[in-house]
Design a protein around this motif. Structure first.
Motif, PDB file in Angstrom:
ATOM      1  N   MET A   1      12.349  53.564 -72.311  1.00  0.00           N
ATOM      2  CA  MET A   1      12.788  53.010 -70.818  1.00  0.00           C
ATOM      3  C   MET A   1      13.973  52.358 -71.037  1.00  0.00           C
ATOM      4  O   MET A   1      14.399  51.751 -71.976  1.00  0.00           O
ATOM      5  N   ASP A   2      15.062  52.314 -69.987  1.00  0.00           N
ATOM      6  CA  ASP A   2      16.429  51.760 -70.175  1.00  0.00           C
ATOM      7  C   ASP A   2      16.364  50.711 -69.331  1.00  0.00           C
ATOM      8  O   ASP A   2      15.387  50.220 -68.573  1.00  0.00           O
ATOM      9  N   ASP A   3      17.353  49.654 -69.411  1.00  0.00           N
ATOM     10  CA  ASP A   3      17.492  48.338 -68.902  1.00  0.00           C
ATOM     11  C   ASP A   3      17.535  48.810 -67.195  1.00  0.00           C
ATOM     12  O   ASP A   3      17.031  47.921 -66.478  1.00  0.00           O
ATOM     13  N   ILE A   4      18.240  49.671 -66.977  1.00  0.00           N
ATOM     14  CA  ILE A   4      18.425  49.770 -65.386  1.00  0.00           C
ATOM     15  C   ILE A   4      17.002  50.175 -65.038  1.00  0.00           C
ATOM     16  O   ILE A   4      16.548  49.445 -63.937  1.00  0.00           O
ATOM     17  N   LYS A   5      15.945  51.046 -65.410  1.00  0.00           N
ATOM     18  CA  LYS A   5      14.943  51.509 -64.832  1.00  0.00           C
ATOM     19  C   LYS A   5      13.821  49.918 -64.937  1.00  0.00           C
ATOM     20  O   LYS A   5      13.338  49.718 -63.824  1.00  0.00           O
ATOM     21  N   ILE A   6      13.837  49.196 -65.953  1.00  0.00           N
ATOM     22  CA  ILE A   6      13.108  47.886 -66.032  1.00  0.00           C
ATOM     23  C   ILE A   6      13.802  47.093 -64.653  1.00  0.00           C
ATOM     24  O   ILE A   6      13.084  46.447 -64.193  1.00  0.00           O
ATOM     25  N   GLY A   7      15.093  46.982 -64.646  1.00  0.00           N
ATOM     26  CA  GLY A   7      15.809  46.343 -63.757  1.00  0.00           C
ATOM     27  C   GLY A   7      15.105  46.435 -62.332  1.00  0.00           C
ATOM     28  O   GLY A   7      14.902  45.769 -61.338  1.00  0.00           O
ATOM     29  N   GLU A   8      14.913  47.952 -61.959  1.00  0.00           N
ATOM     30  CA  GLU A   8      14.428  48.376 -60.988  1.00  0.00           C
ATOM     31  C   GLU A   8      12.919  47.986 -60.508  1.00  0.00           C
ATOM     32  O   GLU A   8      12.526  47.739 -59.509  1.00  0.00           O
ATOM     33  N   ILE A   9      12.510  48.014 -61.620  1.00  0.00           N
ATOM     34  CA  ILE A   9      10.790  47.758 -61.478  1.00  0.00           C
ATOM     35  C   ILE A   9      10.648  46.280 -61.014  1.00  0.00           C
ATOM     36  O   ILE A   9       9.786  46.075 -60.241  1.00  0.00           O
ATOM     37  N   LEU A  10      11.541  45.475 -61.714  1.00  0.00           N
ATOM     38  CA  LEU A  10      11.215  43.994 -61.478  1.00  0.00           C
ATOM     39  C   LEU A  10      11.860  43.467 -60.245  1.00  0.00           C
ATOM     40  O   LEU A  10      12.011  42.251 -60.149  1.00  0.00           O
ATOM     41  N   LEU A  11      12.572  44.402 -59.143  1.00  0.00           N
ATOM     42  CA  LEU A  11      12.988  43.927 -58.102  1.00  0.00           C
ATOM     43  C   LEU A  11      11.861  43.251 -57.393  1.00  0.00           C
ATOM     44  O   LEU A  11      10.815  43.655 -57.126  1.00  0.00           O
ATOM     45  N   PRO A  12      12.122  41.799 -56.902  1.00  0.00           N
ATOM     46  CA  PRO A  12      11.149  41.004 -56.430  1.00  0.00           C
ATOM     47  C   PRO A  12      10.568  41.510 -55.042  1.00  0.00           C
ATOM     48  O   PRO A  12       9.334  41.519 -54.698  1.00  0.00           O
ATOM     49  N   GLY A  13      11.485  42.315 -54.230  1.00  0.00           N
ATOM     50  CA  GLY A  13      10.835  42.991 -53.047  1.00  0.00           C
ATOM     51  C   GLY A  13      10.631  41.900 -51.973  1.00  0.00           C
ATOM     52  O   GLY A  13      10.913  40.649 -51.904  1.00  0.00           O
ATOM     53  N   GLU A  14      10.538  42.791 -50.750  1.00  0.00           N
ATOM     54  CA  GLU A  14      10.430  41.899 -49.431  1.00  0.00           C
ATOM     55  C   GLU A  14       9.091  41.178 -49.263  1.00  0.00           C
ATOM     56  O   GLU A  14       8.382  41.605 -50.459  1.00  0.00           O
ATOM     57  N   GLU A  15       8.739  40.594 -48.517  1.00  0.00           N
ATOM     58  CA  GLU A  15       7.337  39.785 -48.397  1.00  0.00           C
ATOM     59  C   GLU A  15       6.417  40.717 -48.302  1.00  0.00           C
ATOM     60  O   GLU A  15       5.254  40.597 -48.977  1.00  0.00           O
ATOM     61  N   SER A  16       6.514  41.656 -47.619  1.00  0.00           N
ATOM     62  CA  SER A  16       5.189  42.640 -47.352  1.00  0.00           C
ATOM     63  C   SER A  16       5.063  43.556 -48.532  1.00  0.00           C
ATOM     64  O   SER A  16       4.021  43.840 -48.856  1.00  0.00           O
ATOM     65  N   GLU A  17       6.387  43.793 -49.308  1.00  0.00           N
ATOM     66  CA  GLU A  17       5.922  44.235 -50.631  1.00  0.00           C
ATOM     67  C   GLU A  17       5.343  43.380 -51.380  1.00  0.00           C
ATOM     68  O   GLU A  17       4.363  43.986 -52.476  1.00  0.00           O
ATOM     69  N   GLN A  18       5.663  42.229 -51.546  1.00  0.00           N
ATOM     70  CA  GLN A  18       4.964  41.237 -52.337  1.00  0.00           C
ATOM     71  C   GLN A  18       3.570  41.113 -52.151  1.00  0.00           C
ATOM     72  O   GLN A  18       2.777  41.116 -52.971  1.00  0.00           O
ATOM     73  N   GLU A  19       3.268  41.277 -50.820  1.00  0.00           N
ATOM     74  CA  GLU A  19       1.837  41.178 -50.567  1.00  0.00           C
ATOM     75  C   GLU A  19       1.050  42.423 -51.052  1.00  0.00           C
ATOM     76  O   GLU A  19      -0.053  42.137 -51.342  1.00  0.00           O
ATOM     77  N   ARG A  20       1.698  43.623 -50.808  1.00  0.00           N
ATOM     78  CA  ARG A  20       1.105  44.732 -51.415  1.00  0.00           C
ATOM     79  C   ARG A  20       0.936  44.539 -52.694  1.00  0.00           C
ATOM     80  O   ARG A  20      -0.446  44.811 -53.246  1.00  0.00           O
ATOM     81  N   ARG A  21       1.927  44.078 -53.433  1.00  0.00           N
ATOM     82  CA  ARG A  21       1.581  44.009 -55.078  1.00  0.00           C
ATOM     83  C   ARG A  21       0.571  43.212 -55.334  1.00  0.00           C
ATOM     84  O   ARG A  21      -0.063  43.417 -56.363  1.00  0.00           O
ATOM     85  N   GLU A  22       0.521  42.013 -54.697  1.00  0.00           N
ATOM     86  CA  GLU A  22      -0.344  40.937 -55.114  1.00  0.00           C
ATOM     87  C   GLU A  22      -1.722  41.408 -54.894  1.00  0.00           C
ATOM     88  O   GLU A  22      -2.745  41.274 -55.676  1.00  0.00           O
ATOM     89  N   ARG A  23      -2.047  42.415 -53.630  1.00  0.00           N
ATOM     90  CA  ARG A  23      -3.345  42.986 -53.676  1.00  0.00           C
ATOM     91  C   ARG A  23      -3.743  43.756 -54.693  1.00  0.00           C
ATOM     92  O   ARG A  23      -4.841  43.821 -55.064  1.00  0.00           O
ATOM     93  N   ARG A  24      -2.972  44.615 -55.049  1.00  0.00           N
ATOM     94  CA  ARG A  24      -2.940  45.581 -56.299  1.00  0.00           C
ATOM     95  C   ARG A  24      -3.221  44.674 -57.437  1.00  0.00           C
ATOM     96  O   ARG A  24      -4.270  45.160 -58.205  1.00  0.00           O
ATOM     97  N   VAL A  25      -2.446  43.660 -57.726  1.00  0.00           N
ATOM     98  CA  VAL A  25      -2.642  42.945 -58.944  1.00  0.00           C
ATOM     99  C   VAL A  25      -3.985  42.359 -59.068  1.00  0.00           C
ATOM    100  O   VAL A  25      -4.722  42.334 -60.075  1.00  0.00           O
ATOM    101  N   ARG A  26      -4.290  41.654 -57.806  1.00  0.00           N
ATOM    102  CA  ARG A  26      -5.353  41.116 -58.018  1.00  0.00           C
ATOM    103  C   ARG A  26      -6.783  41.967 -58.061  1.00  0.00           C
ATOM    104  O   ARG A  26      -7.686  41.477 -58.615  1.00  0.00           O
TER     105      ARG A  26
END
Length: 125
Positions: A1-26
């Motif tokens: 994995m290169d730094d650009i790809k990791i950087g893309e993965i770690l974008l915080p995202g909009e609130e709706s994206e964060q909520e979706r991720r939180e459901r997936r993580v939980r």
């Protein structure tokens, strides 16, 4: 994995994206963690990151970065299949390490206490 790809993965995202991720993580964190615990040299930090990410007092940007990294961790399909025990979690480790660097110091002692309690209370994580 290169730094650009990791950087893309770690974008915080909009609130709706964060909520979706939180459901997936939980829903997926603990089963994934139990499979990975022996391959991740900093398991306590990963569990503390989980508690930091779901803590409403955590700053939005920090939550977003951690939720992105943890969502990648629980995602069943990633760049290196997690079923390959020797290397399967290496990309997850790289993403989590980058997330920890990006949020330096934001995981609080209370998150570590919860991690310690949780790891003590759950067999194999």
């Amino acid at each position: 994995m290169d730094d650009i790809k990791i950087g893309e993965i770690l974008l915080p995202g909009e609130e709706s994206e964060q909520e979706r991720r939180e459901r997936r993580v939980r829903s997926g964190f603990w089963p994934t963690f139990r499979r990975a615990v022996r391959q991740i040299p900093f398991s306590r930090d990963v569990v503390a990151a989980y508690f930091c990410a779901v803590d409403p007092e955590t700053p939005t940007r920090t939550r977003g970065i951690l939720l992105a990294a943890l969502a990648y961790f629980v995602l069943p399909l990633d760049f290196v299949p997690d079923m390959l025990a020797a290397v399967g979690f290496s990309d997850d480790i790289a993403v989590l390490t980058a997330a920890f660097a990006a949020i330096s110091g934001q995981i609080k002692e209370r998150h570590y206490r919860k991690a310690d309690e949780s790891m003590r209370d759950r067999p194999n994580g």
